[in-house]
Scaffold this active site. Structure first.
Site, PDB file in Angstrom:
ATOM      1  N   GLY A 106       2.949   2.664  10.804  1.00 46.29           N
ATOM      2  CA  GLY A 106       3.932   3.726  10.622  1.00 46.29           C
ATOM      3  C   GLY A 106       4.678   4.098  11.893  1.00 46.29           C
ATOM      4  O   GLY A 106       5.373   5.111  11.943  1.00 46.29           O
ATOM      5  N   GLU A 131      -6.609   5.114   7.935  1.00 46.69           N
ATOM      6  CA  GLU A 131      -6.335   6.525   7.625  1.00 46.69           C
ATOM      7  C   GLU A 131      -7.574   7.182   7.014  1.00 46.69           C
ATOM      8  O   GLU A 131      -7.859   8.346   7.287  1.00 46.69           O
ATOM      9  CB  GLU A 131      -5.105   6.630   6.696  1.00 46.69           C
ATOM     10  CG  GLU A 131      -3.823   6.385   7.484  1.00 46.69           C
ATOM     11  CD  GLU A 131      -2.685   5.760   6.698  1.00 46.69           C
ATOM     12  OE1 GLU A 131      -2.726   5.763   5.460  1.00 46.69           O
ATOM     13  OE2 GLU A 131      -1.749   5.254   7.351  1.00 46.69           O
ATOM     14  N   ASN A 159       0.875  -1.175   0.000  1.00 43.99           N
ATOM     15  CA  ASN A 159       0.000   0.000   0.000  1.00 43.99           C
ATOM     16  C   ASN A 159       0.909   1.222   0.000  1.00 43.99           C
ATOM     17  O   ASN A 159       1.481   1.569   1.031  1.00 43.99           O
ATOM     18  CB  ASN A 159      -0.904  -0.016   1.240  1.00 43.99           C
ATOM     19  CG  ASN A 159      -1.727   1.257   1.351  1.00 43.99           C
ATOM     20  OD1 ASN A 159      -1.792   2.047   0.407  1.00 43.99           O
ATOM     21  ND2 ASN A 159      -2.357   1.450   2.503  1.00 43.99           N
ATOM     22  N   TRP A 160       1.007   1.848  -1.157  1.00 41.87           N
ATOM     23  CA  TRP A 160       1.948   2.977  -1.281  1.00 41.87           C
ATOM     24  C   TRP A 160       1.378   4.275  -0.712  1.00 41.87           C
ATOM     25  O   TRP A 160       2.080   5.292  -0.697  1.00 41.87           O
ATOM     26  CB  TRP A 160       2.341   3.167  -2.747  1.00 41.87           C
ATOM     27  CG  TRP A 160       3.287   2.127  -3.252  1.00 41.87           C
ATOM     28  CD1 TRP A 160       3.958   1.208  -2.491  1.00 41.87           C
ATOM     29  CD2 TRP A 160       3.689   1.895  -4.603  1.00 41.87           C
ATOM     30  NE1 TRP A 160       4.744   0.421  -3.290  1.00 41.87           N
ATOM     31  CE2 TRP A 160       4.601   0.828  -4.593  1.00 41.87           C
ATOM     32  CE3 TRP A 160       3.354   2.478  -5.818  1.00 41.87           C
ATOM     33  CZ2 TRP A 160       5.181   0.337  -5.751  1.00 41.87           C
ATOM     34  CZ3 TRP A 160       3.932   2.005  -6.983  1.00 41.87           C
ATOM     35  CH2 TRP A 160       4.836   0.935  -6.942  1.00 41.87           C
ATOM     36  N   GLY A 220       2.985  -0.830   4.304  1.00 42.19           N
ATOM     37  CA  GLY A 220       3.093   0.572   3.929  1.00 42.19           C
ATOM     38  C   GLY A 220       4.539   0.942   3.668  1.00 42.19           C
ATOM     39  O   GLY A 220       5.112   0.651   2.614  1.00 42.19           O
ATOM     40  N   GLY A 221       5.175   1.567   4.650  1.00 39.46           N
ATOM     41  CA  GLY A 221       6.514   2.134   4.488  1.00 39.46           C
ATOM     42  C   GLY A 221       7.531   1.206   3.853  1.00 39.46           C
ATOM     43  O   GLY A 221       8.260   1.603   2.931  1.00 39.46           O
ATOM     44  N   GLU A 246      -5.147  -4.314  10.848  1.00 44.37           N
ATOM     45  CA  GLU A 246      -4.076  -3.330  11.008  1.00 44.37           C
ATOM     46  C   GLU A 246      -4.318  -2.542  12.300  1.00 44.37           C
ATOM     47  O   GLU A 246      -5.104  -1.580  12.288  1.00 44.37           O
ATOM     48  CB  GLU A 246      -4.063  -2.358   9.822  1.00 44.37           C
ATOM     49  CG  GLU A 246      -3.844  -3.018   8.483  1.00 44.37           C
ATOM     50  CD  GLU A 246      -3.319  -2.030   7.452  1.00 44.37           C
ATOM     51  OE1 GLU A 246      -2.266  -2.309   6.874  1.00 44.37           O
ATOM     52  OE2 GLU A 246      -3.946  -0.965   7.260  1.00 44.37           O
ATOM     53  N   HIS A 285      -9.426   1.658   5.024  1.00 43.32           N
ATOM     54  CA  HIS A 285      -8.138   1.827   5.710  1.00 43.32           C
ATOM     55  C   HIS A 285      -8.322   2.784   6.883  1.00 43.32           C
ATOM     56  O   HIS A 285      -9.088   3.747   6.794  1.00 43.32           O
ATOM     57  CB  HIS A 285      -7.087   2.364   4.732  1.00 43.32           C
ATOM     58  CG  HIS A 285      -5.703   2.273   5.292  1.00 43.32           C
ATOM     59  ND1 HIS A 285      -5.228   3.184   6.212  1.00 43.32           N
ATOM     60  CD2 HIS A 285      -4.718   1.370   5.108  1.00 43.32           C
ATOM     61  CE1 HIS A 285      -3.997   2.841   6.555  1.00 43.32           C
ATOM     62  NE2 HIS A 285      -3.660   1.738   5.895  1.00 43.32           N
TER      63      HIS A 285
HETATM   64  P1  13P Z   1       3.247   0.680   7.685  1.00 44.67           P
HETATM   65  O1  13P Z   1       3.709  -0.618   7.087  1.00 44.67           O
HETATM   66  O2  13P Z   1       3.974   1.879   7.181  1.00 44.67           O
HETATM   67  O3  13P Z   1       3.136   0.607   9.171  1.00 44.67           O
HETATM   68  O4  13P Z   1       1.726   0.886   7.145  1.00 44.67           O
HETATM   69  C1  13P Z   1       0.812  -0.147   7.290  1.00 44.67           C
HETATM   70  C2  13P Z   1      -0.405   0.189   6.521  1.00 44.67           C
HETATM   71  O5  13P Z   1      -1.142   1.089   6.872  1.00 44.67           O
HETATM   72  C3  13P Z   1      -0.668  -0.583   5.300  1.00 44.67           C
HETATM   73  O6  13P Z   1      -1.954  -0.367   4.825  1.00 44.67           O
END
Ligand code: 13P
Length: 255
Positions: free
Chosen positions: A173, A97, A9-10, A233-234, A167, A95
């Protein structure tokens, strides 16, 4: 037998040029990987060109969101028809976010998941508790509620087409991952919730873990019986790092 699903997930990262450079460096690193499904979710602006670059590679294309309506006066939104047109076979919905920053509700997430399924796109439905909810002992109630409500419109015969991504918000993050045992406990609980809704179909649903997944911790997470993949993510922004995650080799065997 659930095929592991490793997804990048970019988020709001990478221009078209950066996405193409990633694909060029990434594909040779995962050539020959067998029995693992790989998915890239670039931002909307890079979907088309990334999809072209992935053609024939076996790596699937995903969107990071989708509107629940098929078309209409929804300025700035993207429909499932449009995603299907670009060759997306997965789309992330709900998600944390988007739930936090855009106020997305379980009901909206359910609508998006149902629309995607009608278009033959597999929804990756995200759930997860906040730090406060975990500290107050409400993590299981919260996640159970999200699973029930967000999948409310999924018919039982489509269960195998959905993916749930657990998650925990406090792990996203932050560099702080749930321990493999804690993650497994929640994944087993999610599967129980799925079994109440889908019966035996729950065994075919892949449940991904997301939250600070890295090459160093992915093997221990993937060794858990109910962890069927990772939503990253990261650490998915770098081709070498994501390729290592995709292969989830034991640390001593990691290339
Ligand atoms: P990180 O891997 O950066 O913690 O992010 C996870 C995420 O939100 C993937 O959808």
């Amino acid at each position: 037998m659930r095929v592991p699903l490793m997804a990048a997930n970019w988020k709001m990262h990478k221009t078209v040029g950066e996405a193409l450079a990633f694909v060029e460096a990434f594909l040779p690193r995962v050539r020959g990987v067998d029995g693992i499904e790989i998915v890239l979710a670039p931002p909307f602006t890079a979907l088309d060109r990334t999809g072209e670059a992935l053609a024939g590679s076996g790596v699937a294309l995903a969107a990071q969101d989708c509107h629940a309506e098929r078309f209409g006066a929804f300025t700035g939104e993207i429909s499932a028809t449009m995603l299907e047109d670009l060759g997306c076979t997965y789309a992330i919905v709900g998600h944390s976010e988007r739930r936090t920053l855009c106020g997305e509700t379980d009901t909206e997430v359910a609508g998006k998941a149902a629309t995607l399924l009608r278009h033959g796109i597999r929804p990756i439905v995200c759930v997860g508790e906040s730090l406060t909810e975990r500290e107050e002992g409400r993590a299981f109630d919260r996640v159970g509620e999200q699973v029930d409500k967000s999948l409310a419109s999924v018919p039982a015969d489509k269960a195998s087409e959905i993916v749930v991504a657990y998650e925990p918000i406090w792990a996203i993050g932050t560099g702080r991952t749930a321990s493999p045992a804690d993650a497994q406990e929640m994944h087993a609980f999610v599967r129980e919730c799925l079994a109440k809704r889908f019966g035996d179909g729950a065994h075919g649903v892949r449940i991904q873990y997301g939250g600070s997944v890295k090459p160093e911790n992915v093997y221990a997470l993937m060794a858990q019986p109910d962890i069927d993949g990772a939503l990253v993510g990261g650490a998915s922004l770098d081709p070498e790092s994501f390729a290592k995650i995709v292969c989830f080799a034991p640390p001593e065997e990691s290339p």
